[in-house]
Design a protein around this motif. Structure first.
Motif, PDB file in Angstrom:
ATOM      1  N   LYS A 195      78.693   1.900  21.040  1.00 27.10           N
ATOM      2  CA  LYS A 195      79.907   1.515  20.312  1.00 27.10           C
ATOM      3  C   LYS A 195      80.857   0.722  21.205  1.00 27.10           C
ATOM      4  O   LYS A 195      81.407  -0.313  20.792  1.00 27.10           O
ATOM      5  CB  LYS A 195      80.599   2.777  19.792  1.00 27.10           C
ATOM      6  N   LYS A 232      84.734  11.989  17.327  1.00 26.72           N
ATOM      7  CA  LYS A 232      83.999  12.403  16.128  1.00 26.72           C
ATOM      8  C   LYS A 232      82.489  12.372  16.366  1.00 26.72           C
ATOM      9  O   LYS A 232      81.740  13.112  15.727  1.00 26.72           O
ATOM     10  CB  LYS A 232      84.372  11.506  14.943  1.00 26.72           C
ATOM     11  N   GLN A 275      89.206   8.810  22.571  1.00 24.56           N
ATOM     12  CA  GLN A 275      89.828   8.381  21.323  1.00 24.56           C
ATOM     13  C   GLN A 275      89.307   9.232  20.163  1.00 24.56           C
ATOM     14  O   GLN A 275      88.130   9.616  20.151  1.00 24.56           O
ATOM     15  CB  GLN A 275      89.532   6.906  21.056  1.00 24.56           C
ATOM     16  N   GLU A 313      88.288   8.580  17.180  1.00 25.03           N
ATOM     17  CA  GLU A 313      87.091   8.072  16.511  1.00 25.03           C
ATOM     18  C   GLU A 313      85.838   8.323  17.345  1.00 25.03           C
ATOM     19  O   GLU A 313      84.775   8.633  16.812  1.00 25.03           O
ATOM     20  CB  GLU A 313      87.238   6.575  16.221  1.00 25.03           C
ATOM     21  N   THR A 314      85.957   8.181  18.664  1.00 32.09           N
ATOM     22  CA  THR A 314      84.810   8.439  19.532  1.00 32.09           C
ATOM     23  C   THR A 314      84.520   9.933  19.609  1.00 32.09           C
ATOM     24  O   THR A 314      83.357  10.348  19.658  1.00 32.09           O
ATOM     25  CB  THR A 314      85.071   7.886  20.947  1.00 32.09           C
TER      26      THR A 314
END
Length: 579
Positions: free
Chosen positions: A67, A340, A335, A337-338
């Motif tokens: 990512k 998750k 972060q 989102e990461t």
């Protein structure tokens, strides 16, 4: 690069429906593909940020790296960088960093050497404390490895007891399972309503794996009644007898906690009815759609949270640009989102505010909010004493039959490679361990016994040097010969196993593979005298039958691996950790 001169031919070959699409649209699509290819080609350009991490972080690191790299990150000055992940057992991570640091101290390598990682992580705080302790010995006062509180938390997964759901009640009912395991023989000793299954237990080797080290420390803490940080070197000697009684229930060690958990699911409770693993692995076990048995995490009243932290060394091998990039990587990994990604893998997030999701529920064998006292690491010198005690005293000893192919095809480089591998195996034998080397070709030699004493090792090394190659490959006959020898010399207080190393297919055996399989079933993990089998195919694919070797191994709860002259030494060293 797309060749636009071929466009008319391409368009004429497309179906009539697609021929209605305007040429400009096709060109736009082709341009998009071209841009996509360009992006993929430039993902890993610039400054490499190598992340050397414990194995529990592997999937998270790999997914997060993909990512991050797809976003083409850059430093403030425009320098591009990318993240690579190198994961292994936490003990191996520490050993690698120490080895590089010692070479740096001696002048053998420079700080700029590409072998140095920019970022480091281990699967818990004990190994991080050991890393700090050992690096400070090499470079006193330099503080190259930051303290725990200065290393940002990436994720965590508490240590639990993994067991089948129908056995979990008995494990949860006792005040301290480790204390109960000192004397308990079967599950009815823990719960009168349980089936009279013998207690068979697995955890990884503490010398190579964080979960194994945390387990060993927790055992000493439980039987002593002290918190880990209160333990002394004198306590290790005082309580090692009780830890040894727990270790006597071990059926297998190993370097991978994930592999042990998978083997528990595959082989059932006679192979291992209890395992010390990470909570995330219970979730993983219950995430397999074809499982017919549910597994449950039993949370001790006190356990290690297995905090996985990002370590950015304050060391000369980390340049200013690498440090800046490392800080950006850590920021990205933390972060929401990461994070998750970590949650999806069954790891608990390293930052607050990230929802746990549906996997942290009884359906997956775990609790969303388990109540336990989180252990802190012992003093580093006490950990060293525990490891020494485990290796020389508390560890369950092993008796292994090493079945070595010395047929004609082993001449030259193959035989010398195997001899070097056997040499390392003998040199790493514990003082209470014993192996029987059984060379075979068209003739099966009598076992040569090697004990882990100085004299025993010397005699073993001399025997290894005398091995000569020649003859056929009676693989099946040698396998049953080794099994029968172990049955006749079975040690009830040891891990009994056969390790077969061959570079060829069977030729000249008196028994068939079917006959061998039937005979091996009488000594598999459900038998009272269980003998594990491990097989190694040595050489090029096609010279041996992986399917045959896999069949032989898996019948008795072991596994098959392939090796070659470059990898065989490390492969056998990893296998040696199983026993």
């Amino acid at each position: 690069m797309f060749n636009y001169s071929n466009l008319p031919k391409i368009l004429s070959s497309i179906s009539w429906k697609l021929s209605l699409v305007p040429v400009s649209s096709v060109l736009l699509l082709l341009g998009a593909c071209q841009n996509s290819q360009t992006i993929n080609q430039t993902v890993n350009r610039g400054l490499e940020i190598r992340f050397l991490a414990g194995s529990d972080l592997k999937d998270f690191c790999d997914r997060a790296a993909t990512k991050l790299n797809n976003s083409q990150p850059k430093l403030e000055d425009g320098t591009p960088f990318y993240l690579t992940c190198d994961t292994k057992g936490s003990g191996d991570v520490v050993d690698e960093v120490l080895n590089l640091t010692q070479q740096l101290q001696s002048g053998a390598i420079a700080p700029e050497d590409s072998q140095f990682p920019t970022l480091i992580s281990v699967d818990g705080e004990i190994y991080q404390s050991q890393l700090i302790f050992q690096i400070n010995k090499i470079f006193p006062g330099q503080n190259y490895i930051p303290d725990l509180t200065e290393s940002p938390l990436l994720a965590y997964s508490p240590m639990v007891f993994m067991t089948q759901a129908d056995l979990a009640g008995g494990l949860a009912a006792v005040d301290d399972l480790y204390v109960s395991l000192v004397e308990a023989k079967n599950h009815q000793d823990l719960d009168s309503k349980a089936a009279p299954l013998p207690i068979t237990y697995v955890h990884t080797a503490p010398t190579r794996s964080n979960s194994g080290l945390q387990t060993l420390v927790a055992q000493f803490a439980s039987v002593s009644g002290k918190r880990p940080q209160e333990l002394t070197i004198a306590d290790v000697k005082k309580y090692q007898d009780r830890v040894q009684k727990i270790q006597n229930k071990i059926t297998r060690y190993g370097k991978s906690t994930g592999s042990l958990a998978k083997s528990m699911v595959k082989n059932g409770p006679f192979w291992a009815s209890v395992g010390s693993v990470y909570e995330s692995l219970v979730i993983s076990a219950n995430s397999q759609g074809n499982n017919t048995v549910n597994y449950q995490a039993v949370y001790p009243s006190a356990t290690f949270s297995s905090n996985i932290r990002a370590i950015l060394p304050n060391a000369p091998w980390v340049s200013e640009k690498e440090k800046a990039a490392g800080e950006k990587v850590i920021e990205f990994l933390r972060q929401p989102e990461t994070q998750k990604i970590a949650v999806d893998l069954g790891l608990r997030p390293g930052i607050p505010g990230v929802p746990l999701g549906s996997k942290f529920s009884p359906q997956f064998g775990v609790q969303a909010n388990p109540q336990y006292d989180s252990y802190r690491p012992p003093k580093p010198e006490v950990v060293e004493a525990m490891l020494q005690s485990w290796q020389s005293y508390a560890k369950k000893p092993s008796q292994v039959a090493l079945v070595v192919d010395v047929s004609g095809s082993m001449r030259g480089e193959k035989l010398s490679g195997v001899q070097n591998t056997l040499l390392n195996y003998v040199q790493n034998l514990g003082s209470r361990e014993k192996i029987a080397i059984i060379p075979f070709s068209n003739e099966i030699k009598q076992p040569f016994m090697v004990e882990g004493t100085p004299q025993g090792k010397a005699e073993g090394i001399k025997f290894i040097g005398s091995l000569k190659a020649g003859g056929g490959t009676r693989l099946y006959d040698s396998a049953i010969f080794a099994r029968n020898w172990l049955k006749q010399n079975f040690k009830t207080d040891a891990i009994n196993a056969v390790l077969i190393l061959t570079d060829g297919q069977d030729s000249g055996s008196e028994i068939t593979l079917d006959n061998l399989s039937k005979q091996l079933q009488s000594s598999n993990f459900e038998a009272e005298e269980s003998i594990a089998f491990f097989t190694v195919g040595y050489g090029k694919q096609g010279e041996f039958s992986p399917k045959v070797l896999q069949t032989i191994a898996e019948l008795n709860g072991g596994y098959y691996r392939q090796g070659n002259p470059e990898t065989i030494s490390n492969l056998i060293a990893d296998l040696q950790v199983e026993f």
